[in-house]
Design a protein around this motif. Structure first.
Motif, PDB file in Angstrom:
ATOM      1  N   PRO A 126      11.977 -10.104   2.201  1.00  0.00           N
ATOM      2  CA  PRO A 126      11.368  -9.063   3.049  1.00  0.00           C
ATOM      3  C   PRO A 126      10.475  -8.101   2.281  1.00  0.00           C
ATOM      4  O   PRO A 126       9.501  -7.589   2.836  1.00  0.00           O
ATOM      5  CB  PRO A 126      12.583  -8.339   3.651  1.00  0.00           C
ATOM      6  N   ILE A 127      10.776  -7.862   1.009  1.00  0.00           N
ATOM      7  CA  ILE A 127       9.908  -6.985   0.213  1.00  0.00           C
ATOM      8  C   ILE A 127       8.527  -7.621   0.047  1.00  0.00           C
ATOM      9  O   ILE A 127       7.492  -6.957   0.220  1.00  0.00           O
ATOM     10  CB  ILE A 127      10.547  -6.694  -1.160  1.00  0.00           C
ATOM     11  N   ILE A 128       8.492  -8.911  -0.287  1.00  0.00           N
ATOM     12  CA  ILE A 128       7.216  -9.606  -0.462  1.00  0.00           C
ATOM     13  C   ILE A 128       6.447  -9.656   0.854  1.00  0.00           C
ATOM     14  O   ILE A 128       5.214  -9.498   0.883  1.00  0.00           O
ATOM     15  CB  ILE A 128       7.459 -11.034  -1.009  1.00  0.00           C
ATOM     16  N   VAL A 129       7.166  -9.865   1.964  1.00  0.00           N
ATOM     17  CA  VAL A 129       6.506  -9.880   3.266  1.00  0.00           C
ATOM     18  C   VAL A 129       5.859  -8.525   3.544  1.00  0.00           C
ATOM     19  O   VAL A 129       4.714  -8.443   4.022  1.00  0.00           O
ATOM     20  CB  VAL A 129       7.516 -10.235   4.380  1.00  0.00           C
ATOM     21  N   ALA A 130       6.567  -7.455   3.234  1.00  0.00           N
ATOM     22  CA  ALA A 130       6.020  -6.117   3.456  1.00  0.00           C
ATOM     23  C   ALA A 130       4.797  -5.861   2.582  1.00  0.00           C
ATOM     24  O   ALA A 130       3.781  -5.326   3.045  1.00  0.00           O
ATOM     25  CB  ALA A 130       7.101  -5.068   3.182  1.00  0.00           C
ATOM     26  N   VAL A 131       4.877  -6.246   1.307  1.00  0.00           N
ATOM     27  CA  VAL A 131       3.737  -6.071   0.396  1.00  0.00           C
ATOM     28  C   VAL A 131       2.539  -6.882   0.893  1.00  0.00           C
ATOM     29  O   VAL A 131       1.397  -6.398   0.891  1.00  0.00           O
ATOM     30  CB  VAL A 131       4.118  -6.493  -1.041  1.00  0.00           C
ATOM     31  N   SER A 132       2.790  -8.112   1.340  1.00  0.00           N
ATOM     32  CA  SER A 132       1.713  -8.947   1.850  1.00  0.00           C
ATOM     33  C   SER A 132       1.078  -8.336   3.094  1.00  0.00           C
ATOM     34  O   SER A 132      -0.151  -8.345   3.245  1.00  0.00           O
ATOM     35  CB  SER A 132       2.243 -10.346   2.175  1.00  0.00           C
ATOM     36  N   ALA A 133       1.914  -7.790   3.981  1.00  0.00           N
ATOM     37  CA  ALA A 133       1.390  -7.184   5.212  1.00  0.00           C
ATOM     38  C   ALA A 133       0.461  -6.016   4.889  1.00  0.00           C
ATOM     39  O   ALA A 133      -0.628  -5.891   5.460  1.00  0.00           O
ATOM     40  CB  ALA A 133       2.543  -6.722   6.095  1.00  0.00           C
ATOM     41  N   VAL A 134       0.874  -5.165   3.963  1.00  0.00           N
ATOM     42  CA  VAL A 134       0.050  -3.996   3.605  1.00  0.00           C
ATOM     43  C   VAL A 134      -1.249  -4.439   2.930  1.00  0.00           C
ATOM     44  O   VAL A 134      -2.340  -3.958   3.266  1.00  0.00           O
ATOM     45  CB  VAL A 134       0.833  -3.036   2.684  1.00  0.00           C
ATOM     46  N   THR A 135      -1.151  -5.360   1.975  1.00  0.00           N
ATOM     47  CA  THR A 135      -2.359  -5.793   1.252  1.00  0.00           C
ATOM     48  C   THR A 135      -3.293  -6.611   2.145  1.00  0.00           C
ATOM     49  O   THR A 135      -4.508  -6.606   1.936  1.00  0.00           O
ATOM     50  CB  THR A 135      -1.985  -6.615   0.000  1.00  0.00           C
ATOM     51  N   THR A 136      -2.738  -7.305   3.139  1.00  0.00           N
ATOM     52  CA  THR A 136      -3.581  -7.995   4.119  1.00  0.00           C
ATOM     53  C   THR A 136      -4.392  -6.986   4.917  1.00  0.00           C
ATOM     54  O   THR A 136      -5.588  -7.170   5.165  1.00  0.00           O
ATOM     55  CB  THR A 136      -2.717  -8.845   5.074  1.00  0.00           C
ATOM     56  N   PHE A 137      -3.743  -5.915   5.301  1.00  0.00           N
ATOM     57  CA  PHE A 137      -4.413  -4.856   6.066  1.00  0.00           C
ATOM     58  C   PHE A 137      -5.517  -4.185   5.251  1.00  0.00           C
ATOM     59  O   PHE A 137      -6.570  -3.823   5.785  1.00  0.00           O
ATOM     60  CB  PHE A 137      -3.370  -3.820   6.510  1.00  0.00           C
ATOM     61  N   THR A 138      -5.299  -4.023   3.947  1.00  0.00           N
ATOM     62  CA  THR A 138      -6.279  -3.317   3.107  1.00  0.00           C
ATOM     63  C   THR A 138      -7.428  -4.210   2.628  1.00  0.00           C
ATOM     64  O   THR A 138      -8.433  -3.689   2.138  1.00  0.00           O
ATOM     65  CB  THR A 138      -5.584  -2.721   1.862  1.00  0.00           C
ATOM     66  N   THR A 139      -7.282  -5.536   2.773  1.00  0.00           N
ATOM     67  CA  THR A 139      -8.293  -6.453   2.227  1.00  0.00           C
ATOM     68  C   THR A 139      -9.712  -6.184   2.728  1.00  0.00           C
ATOM     69  O   THR A 139     -10.641  -6.093   1.909  1.00  0.00           O
ATOM     70  CB  THR A 139      -7.899  -7.916   2.503  1.00  0.00           C
ATOM     71  N   PRO A 140      -9.957  -6.054   4.058  1.00  0.00           N
ATOM     72  CA  PRO A 140     -11.338  -5.797   4.504  1.00  0.00           C
ATOM     73  C   PRO A 140     -11.925  -4.524   3.903  1.00  0.00           C
ATOM     74  O   PRO A 140     -13.119  -4.486   3.569  1.00  0.00           O
ATOM     75  CB  PRO A 140     -11.199  -5.680   6.031  1.00  0.00           C
ATOM     76  N   TYR A 141     -11.091  -3.510   3.765  1.00  0.00           N
ATOM     77  CA  TYR A 141     -11.582  -2.251   3.206  1.00  0.00           C
ATOM     78  C   TYR A 141     -11.885  -2.403   1.715  1.00  0.00           C
ATOM     79  O   TYR A 141     -12.848  -1.817   1.204  1.00  0.00           O
ATOM     80  CB  TYR A 141     -10.552  -1.144   3.443  1.00  0.00           C
ATOM     81  N   MET A 142     -11.078  -3.191   1.009  1.00  0.00           N
ATOM     82  CA  MET A 142     -11.316  -3.412  -0.418  1.00  0.00           C
ATOM     83  C   MET A 142     -12.616  -4.191  -0.630  1.00  0.00           C
ATOM     84  O   MET A 142     -13.408  -3.872  -1.525  1.00  0.00           O
ATOM     85  CB  MET A 142     -10.148  -4.169  -1.041  1.00  0.00           C
ATOM     86  N   VAL A 143     -12.855  -5.226   0.202  1.00  0.00           N
ATOM     87  CA  VAL A 143     -14.085  -6.004   0.082  1.00  0.00           C
ATOM     88  C   VAL A 143     -15.303  -5.120   0.340  1.00  0.00           C
ATOM     89  O   VAL A 143     -16.309  -5.177  -0.385  1.00  0.00           O
ATOM     90  CB  VAL A 143     -14.069  -7.209   1.046  1.00  0.00           C
TER      91      VAL A 143
END
Length: 746
Positions: free
Chosen positions: A371-388
């Motif tokens: 569940p920790i990895i799932v949470a980290v993935s969810a947050v970083t997925t959300f931030t990806t468009p903004y990072m690009v």
């Protein structure tokens, strides 16, 4: 009555499974619609749908048969990896070059170390820390490609480096999964076991790929006229599952087998069609997989481990960005492209879930890690468009703020990076010899092992059974023994080296090494099937036959090699023929037309309209709103307000316009005087000769693109930017008419 009871019982036993599937798909469907409206990655929607359908959310119906969902999730992993393999192709790995390899390698090594250190500092055990490091090191191909499409940056220069790095990451992720399985079983770092696992992986990858390319494209080609879409789909999935079984039987994960079969089929001419057919199956089971991942999200666990989630999210975003940027700089990329590449790779996704599932299934990771990895993935997925989106402004800011000396050093290093890629004559010879020795040795060993395991038990009870088995084995391996021992390799490089007396010794050593290996394998075969005394006589006879019939062996080997290379390159050859057809006639130019709402051609396919047959033009692209369909297929339909760009001669375009006028279509006013043309020019200018296309700055000078080169009667379509221009080359350039004219006259 008993039959009624049986049917009723069966229906009752299926009820939880069917209701669970209905709940999962209904929840996933609603979540996908909402996230589509919100313009957020669909993976997040699946994760939230899984959380809602899981047992940790009490205000929503929950899945009852969790075990069945887990089985479906494993099937989802198989089809996800199969689809990823269809997009992969081993030849892509060769083509991405050193830039993407250095970028991905630097990022993965750095993040594995940082992830392991993070787990250690958080007080986790060694296995949790190892798995954490690997999970944090792999960026998400699915999320990045989708983000690139949504932001319209897929055609930008840095995107090529990112996509290449993702290809390298995918194959390294497969390798790390094998190594993790080895570590998990042994519960310790054993250099010998790890080396054995790597060699085992290389052996089976080589055999599967060579055998797959030799047989599968031929099968698909021979059966093409018999295969409907339904049969092709079934055959493709059957091949996938056969490889899954083979991988499992030799101790690898099922996901590896699916990936390998996908990458084999990716080399066939049917790859795109199969990928299209498999997509609905992959989407269905992939959705079940991601939903099952979301079901493991436990709010209590996330609250308890909120600090690790926050810290690991920061480690992922900043660690991935910085390590990928540094890797890209080391590979010789300019600062701007390196920063853009780095921030684009700042997330984790599907491979992290698969690796987490591996740890859970092996029972070597703690329950809180998933569940920790799932949470980290969810947050970083959300931030990806903004990072690009943030990449370009960040690069501009750094270029201004970095000390001038640093910026100049980076620019100089990037400019001189091409010099590092030069290959010496010795490197050419060594690579050729090693590749031939390794490849043919693996094939010979595989044939011997298969013969010992399957052929010998069948014939050993009959008279002269061992002799028959040895003879059949020798016949099967004889062409490869010839290629291993006697075939001339890299002749030009070897002759050049041999002409130097100081270099003859090492060259002769390589020659004797090949001969020695050939004799060793012959002796190994006869010793494997006979007693030592009989083996000695058989060895002498085999060696005599081996040297008496070299031409026959050569002919057999060349037929085998030609069949393999034909299958391997058939997709590229077919694509090149298609491109050549689309660019002819080469003395044409481009023109655009708009489809009016009252046109009679609306709703018809290009095949039905037969524009090329009727007018001779080729359609370069169809622009539909913000979407551009390059080189549309014959099944593409035309819709109102479509913009059609065609390539043809003046006469062909005039004929095409007349054809369209008869069907009520209008020509945009600017089309009559378009400044973008397709023109050819003969290269005489010394300014360009000896430079690559990129170095020549033709694109910048013409605001166009080199789409073809004619050299000594050969035509190269869509040449690579690093191709060196030679005198008398004929360049076909799509660009600004005035700029092209001035370039010709200079």
């Amino acid at each position: 009555m008993p039959m009624f009871l049986t049917v009723a019982t069966t229906s009752t036993s299926l009820q939880p499974l069917i209701s669970d599937l209905g709940l999962i798909l209904m929840t996933a469907g609603i979540a996908v619609l909402l996230f589509k409206i919100l313009k957020q990655p669909l993976v997040l929607g699946y994760l939230i749908a899984g959380f809602l359908a899981g047992s940790h959310f009490d205000f929503f119906p929950s899945v009852k048969d969790v075990h069945s969902v887990e089985v479906w999730a494993e099937i989802g992993i198989i089809f996800l990896l199969f689809s990823l393999g269809l997009e992969f192709s081993f030849k892509k790995l060769v083509k991405v070059g050193g830039t993407a390899s250095i970028t991905a390698g630097t990022q993965i090594v750095t993040m594995v170390l940082i992830g392991f250190a993070s787990g250690y500092l958080l007080g986790w055990n060694m296995m949790d820390s190892i798995f954490l490091g690997v999970m944090l090191s792999i960026s998400s191909t699915t999320i990045i490609l989708k983000t690139f499409d949504e932001l319209g940056v897929k055609t930008q220069k840095f995107a090529g480096n990112v996509i290449g790095a993702l290809i390298v990451q995918d194959i390294l992720a497969i390798l790390m999964m094998v190594l993790l399985s080895t570590i998990a079983v042994s519960q310790q770092f054993s250099g010998g076991e790890l080396l054995q696992s790597v060699l085992k992986l290389v052996f089976f990858l080589t055999i599967w790929f060579v055998a797959g390319i030799f047989f599968i494209p031929t099968l698909l080609k021979k059966a093409k006229h018999l295969l409907s879409d339904e049969m092709l789909l079934i055959l493709s999935l059957a091949l996938c599952l056969v490889m899954v079984i083979l991988a499992s039987n030799v101790g690898f994960s099922p996901a590896l087998g699916a990936f390998i079969m996908g990458s084999i089929i990716a080399e066939t001419t049917q790859a795109e069609h199969i990928e299209h057919l498999v997509k609905p199956v992959k989407d269905l089971f992939g959705a079940v997989f991601f939903v099952s991942v979301g079901m493991l999200i436990n709010p209590d666990t996330l609250v308890e481990y909120a600090l690790p989630v926050f810290l690991l999210t920061l480690v992922t975003i900043f660690g991935q960005s910085i390590s990928a940027t540094v890797g890209s700089l080391l590979a010789g990329q300019p600062l701007k492209q390196s920063v853009q590449s780095g921030v684009s790779l700042s997330q984790i996704g599907e491979f992290s879930f698969i690796i987490a599932t591996l740890g859970t299934s092996l029972g070597v990771t703690s329950n809180f890690l998933y569940p920790i990895i799932v949470a980290v993935s969810a947050v970083t997925t959300f931030t990806t468009p903004y990072m690009v989106s943030f990449g370009t402004p960040l690069a501009v800011y750094l270029e201004k703020k970095l000390p001038r000396k640093w910026a100049k050093s980076i620019a100089d290093y990037s400019a001189n990076a091409e010099a590092i890629k030069t290959v010496t004559t010795w490197q050419i010879a060594i690579r050729a010899y090693l590749s031939q020795i390794i490849l043919h040795s693996i094939i010979i060993i595989a044939i011997i092992l298969l013969s010992s395991k399957y052929l010998l038990p069948l014939v050993e009870e009959i008279k002269f059974g061992h002799t028959l088995a040895a003879l059949v084995t020798l016949i099967l391996v004889s062409p490869f023994l010839w290629a291993l021992s006697l075939r001339r390799i890299a002749s030009e490089a070897v002759n050049e080296l041999f002409s130097n007396k100081k270099q003859r010794g090492p060259i002769l050593l390589l020659v004797f090494l090949r001969l020695g290996l050939g004799l060793f394998f012959v002796g190994f075969i006869v010793n494997n099937f006979f007693s030592p005394v009989t083996a000695l006589f058989a060895l002498v006879g085999a060696i005599i036959a081996y040297f008496v019939f070299p031409k026959r062996l050569q002919a057999r080997y060349l037929r085998i090699e030609q069949h393999f290379l034909s299958n391997l390159n058939e997709r590229e050859i077919t694509k090149e023929k298609h491109l050549r057809r689309d660019l002819t006639p080469w003395d044409g130019h481009m023109a655009t037309f708009d489809v009016v709402p009252s046109s009679n051609i609306i709703g018809k396919t290009l095949e039905e309209l037969r524009m090329r047959e009727n007018t001779g033009i080729n359609i370069a692209f169809i622009k539909r709103g913000d979407i551009t369909i390059n080189i549309p297929s014959r099944n593409e339909r035309l819709f109102p307000k479509d913009e059609i760009c065609v390539i043809g001669t003046d006469a062909q375009v005039k004929k095409f316009k007349k054809y369209l006028d008869q069907n009520e279509i209008e020509t945009p006013e600017e089309t009559e005087e378009t400044d973008i043309v397709l023109q050819h020019l003969k290269l005489k200018n010394a300014e360009f000769i000896g430079k690559s296309i990129r170095e020549s700055k033709i694109r910048e000078k013409t605001k166009g693109l080199v789409v073809g080169i004619e050299r000594d009667g050969r035509r190269m379509l869509n040449p690579e930017s690093h191709l060196i221009l030679e005198e008398d080359d004929i360049l076909w350039v799509v660009g600004d008419k005035k700029l092209l004219t001035s370039l010709v006259h200079n």
